[in-house]
Every structure is written in C-alpha cells, then in structure tokens.
Design a protein around this motif. Structure first.
Motif, PDB file in Angstrom:
ATOM      1  N   GLY A 131       0.825  -1.197   0.000  1.00  0.00           N
ATOM      2  CA  GLY A 131       0.000   0.000   0.000  1.00  0.00           C
ATOM      3  C   GLY A 131       0.860   1.247   0.000  1.00  0.00           C
ATOM      4  N   ILE A 132       0.217   2.386  -0.225  1.00  0.00           N
ATOM      5  CA  ILE A 132       0.925   3.667  -0.224  1.00  0.00           C
ATOM      6  C   ILE A 132       0.257   4.630   0.749  1.00  0.00           C
ATOM      7  CG2 ILE A 132       1.698   3.438  -2.616  1.00  0.00           C
ATOM      8  CD1 ILE A 132      -0.529   5.509  -3.349  1.00  0.00           C
ATOM      9  N   ALA A 240      -9.169   2.353   1.281  1.00  0.00           N
ATOM     10  CA  ALA A 240      -9.065   3.397   0.274  1.00  0.00           C
ATOM     11  C   ALA A 240      -8.103   2.907  -0.796  1.00  0.00           C
ATOM     12  CB  ALA A 240      -8.571   4.704   0.880  1.00  0.00           C
ATOM     13  N   PHE A 241      -8.286   3.407  -2.012  1.00  0.00           N
ATOM     14  CA  PHE A 241      -7.371   3.033  -3.083  1.00  0.00           C
ATOM     15  C   PHE A 241      -7.453   4.049  -4.213  1.00  0.00           C
ATOM     16  CE2 PHE A 241     -11.333   0.696  -3.691  1.00  0.00           C
ATOM     17  CZ  PHE A 241     -11.629   0.830  -5.041  1.00  0.00           C
ATOM     18  N   THR A 254      -2.547   4.983   4.349  1.00  0.00           N
ATOM     19  CA  THR A 254      -2.536   6.140   5.250  1.00  0.00           C
ATOM     20  C   THR A 254      -2.913   7.395   4.480  1.00  0.00           C
ATOM     21  OG1 THR A 254      -0.186   6.693   4.914  1.00  0.00           O
ATOM     22  CG2 THR A 254      -0.706   5.157   6.722  1.00  0.00           C
ATOM     23  N   ILE A 255      -3.535   8.334   5.194  1.00  0.00           N
ATOM     24  CA  ILE A 255      -3.849   9.653   4.662  1.00  0.00           C
ATOM     25  C   ILE A 255      -3.298  10.680   5.642  1.00  0.00           C
ATOM     26  CG2 ILE A 255      -5.661  11.258   3.940  1.00  0.00           C
ATOM     27  CD1 ILE A 255      -7.478   8.817   3.500  1.00  0.00           C
ATOM     28  N   ASP A 256      -2.393  11.494   5.182  1.00  0.00           N
ATOM     29  CA  ASP A 256      -1.731  12.476   6.051  1.00  0.00           C
ATOM     30  C   ASP A 256      -1.154  11.816   7.300  1.00  0.00           C
ATOM     31  OD1 ASP A 256      -2.237  14.644   4.359  1.00  0.00           O
ATOM     32  OD2 ASP A 256      -4.206  15.035   5.258  1.00  0.00           O
ATOM     33  N   ARG A 264      -3.612  -1.461   6.862  1.00  0.00           N
ATOM     34  CA  ARG A 264      -3.028  -2.470   5.990  1.00  0.00           C
ATOM     35  C   ARG A 264      -3.830  -2.579   4.697  1.00  0.00           C
ATOM     36  NH1 ARG A 264      -2.617  -7.614   9.957  1.00  0.00           N
ATOM     37  NH2 ARG A 264      -4.760  -6.910  10.382  1.00  0.00           N
ATOM     38  N   VAL A 265      -3.226  -3.197   3.700  1.00  0.00           N
ATOM     39  CA  VAL A 265      -3.913  -3.414   2.428  1.00  0.00           C
ATOM     40  C   VAL A 265      -5.139  -4.285   2.650  1.00  0.00           C
ATOM     41  CG1 VAL A 265      -3.719  -4.464   0.146  1.00  0.00           C
ATOM     42  CG2 VAL A 265      -1.802  -3.152   1.088  1.00  0.00           C
TER      43      VAL A 265
END
Length: 285
Positions: A131-132, A240-241, A254-256, A264-265
């Motif tokens: 993930g990113i 989220a993706f 992650t977001i911010d 995790r994915v």
C-alpha cells in the motif's frame, strides 16, 4: 540500446527526438496527452484512452494530425520497435509550432504528435502489497480538469509535496472534498461495503482505469456510489485506493500519516486489482 520515439511521422532514437522551441505545447501548454499501459507487449484499454483523446482535443478545438486508428497502429509499432513487454506509452499532441509567440490559434500550422515508451512492471509493483500513503493538498487547478491538458504544474507541485513527505500520491481537496489524485482517481470502501468515487464532471479527469474498475465492480454485484467524499469520511472507511493507467488499482493505507482502516492493504482493493489485471490481459490489443 537507445529507445525509439515517434515525432511527426518519423521513428527516431529518443536522444535525437526534437520539436521546435516555438511549439505551442512548450510555450502555452496548448496540447493534450494520453498515457496507456502495456502488458505483454499489448496496449491496455486502448479504445477508452483514444476516445478520451478525441474528446479532449475536441474540447480545445485541436485537430489530430492522424486518425485514432492510425495512432493506435503507430503505438503498436513503437512498442514493437522498442521490444517493450511491460510499461507505458506516452502520447502528446499540440497545436504545433508557429512563426511567432502569439496567443490566438495560428492558421496553416500542422499539429505536433510525439510518442515515447517507458519500461514499468505495473503488475508486480511492490507497493501493491504494502500500500501507499497519500497526503492532502489544496486543489489549485483550472476549472476544466476533464480535459487531459499538458498544463500539469499544479499536479507537479502536488506530487512533489507527496514525494517530499515520503507519500506515494497527493489527494487534492476543494470545498472540503477530495477531487482526485495528482495522477489518479480516488476511491474509498465504506463500513457498509459501498465503493465510493467522485462522479465525472468538469472537476475531475474521467479516468479510463476508473471507468473500467467501476464497470467491473458493478458486473460482480458490488455496490458503487459515485459521489463526493471528505478526508474525514476516507479516514473512517474500511479501505481506500487509487486507480490509474500507471498503477492499475493501488491500495492506500494512510492519509496524512493517519491509518485507513487497520492501516493495511484490504481485501477489496486486492480483489479489484486482480480483477482489473485479468480484464487488462484479456482485452489488450
């Protein structure tokens, strides 16, 4: 081996590919671009990308110098000449080079058409498993984001901010809601297992991968809602993706710096990625 590029009717070594300094793409960002993925030496979702190209050039009154059928043939030849198995084909068309720098459309000028390829193993990208992270930035772009313009300075700044923060993408925010990523469409999966993505409008680019993923999800009886959503809603989501031609389906964890779900994915992003890759391989040309 020096990669091969296409410039205005000729295939040339990339190191020798040139356009005029008076080209309006360079001077005014007066042009349109497309990026298509290549899997196993074939173009992915080509018809969708070429249809978007036709729409974008039509919106700015720019005539293509070749038919879309011929452009697809040229892309295939470029792939073959570069012996490209997996990667991307970049295409750009501008209004061409005039004799002077003047704002109105020039008359009697032939549009510029260039293409080149890059090598990229999208399917086996390590970030698909890890993930990113994304960061949020203000959306400072012009009002016609549905046109795939080469005027990308706002996206450059957004993605540079993401890179500086160690994130994989930037989500742009307008009126408290997420529009899209710097070069991707944004999705969340709610607690009720609803896939949410912003509806197409002038506010976002109509993503080709986004379009395919929505259709593939609906074919499998997954619930999809096309509506705007906030960062707060995204942080409360299960998953989220993002989607794009250069990443396919990419999980966001992650977001911010704050985790999405358990950080995790998730299984939905993983499954949609698998479904899209199967679709891409089955329909590539």
């Amino acid at each position: 081996m020096d990669p091969i590029a296409y410039v205005n009717g000729s295939f040339v070594p990339l190191s020798e590919a040139k356009v005029s300094i008076l080209d309006r793409g360079f001077l005014f960002a007066d042009g349109i671009y497309e990026v298509a993925a290549v899997l196993d030496g074939k173009l992915v979702d080509s018809a969708s990308h070429l249809a978007r190209l036709e729409r974008s050039v039509g919106e700015i009154g720019l005539a293509l110098p070749e038919s879309v059928a011929r452009i697809e043939e040229l892309q295939k030849e470029l792939i073959a000449r570069n012996q490209l198995d997996n990667g991307m084909v970049y295409l750009q068309v501008t209004r061409g080079a005039d004799k002077s720098r003047d704002f109105p459309f020039p008359k009697g000028v032939t549009p510029t058409l260039i293409m080149f390829v890059t090598v990229k193993d999208i399917v086996n990208a390590p970030s698909a498993k890890t993930g990113i992270g994304v960061i949020t930035v203000p959306d400072i772009r012009w009002a016609r984001r549905d046109i795939k313009s080469v005027a990308l300075l706002a996206q450059v700044l957004a993605k540079q901010a993401a890179a500086a923060a160690g994130a994989g993408e930037a989500w742009m925010i307008e009126d408290g809601q997420i529009t899209e990523g710097g070069s991707s469409s944004a999705f969340i999966l709610t607690k009720d297992d609803v896939i949410v993505t912003r509806p197409n409008s002038n506010a976002i680019l109509p993503g080709c991968t986004r379009k395919a993923v929505v259709a593939l999800a609906e074919e499998r009886q997954l619930k999809v809602e096309e509506r705007a959503f906030t960062v707060e809603e995204a942080l409360k989501a299960k998953e989220a993706f993002i989607t794009s031609a250069s990443a396919f389906v990419q999980p966001v964890v992650t977001i911010d710096g704050k985790p999405v779900g358990d950080g995790r994915v998730g299984p939905m992003a993983t499954r949609l990625r698998e479904i899209y890759i199967d679709f891409a391989r089955a329909t590539a040309v």
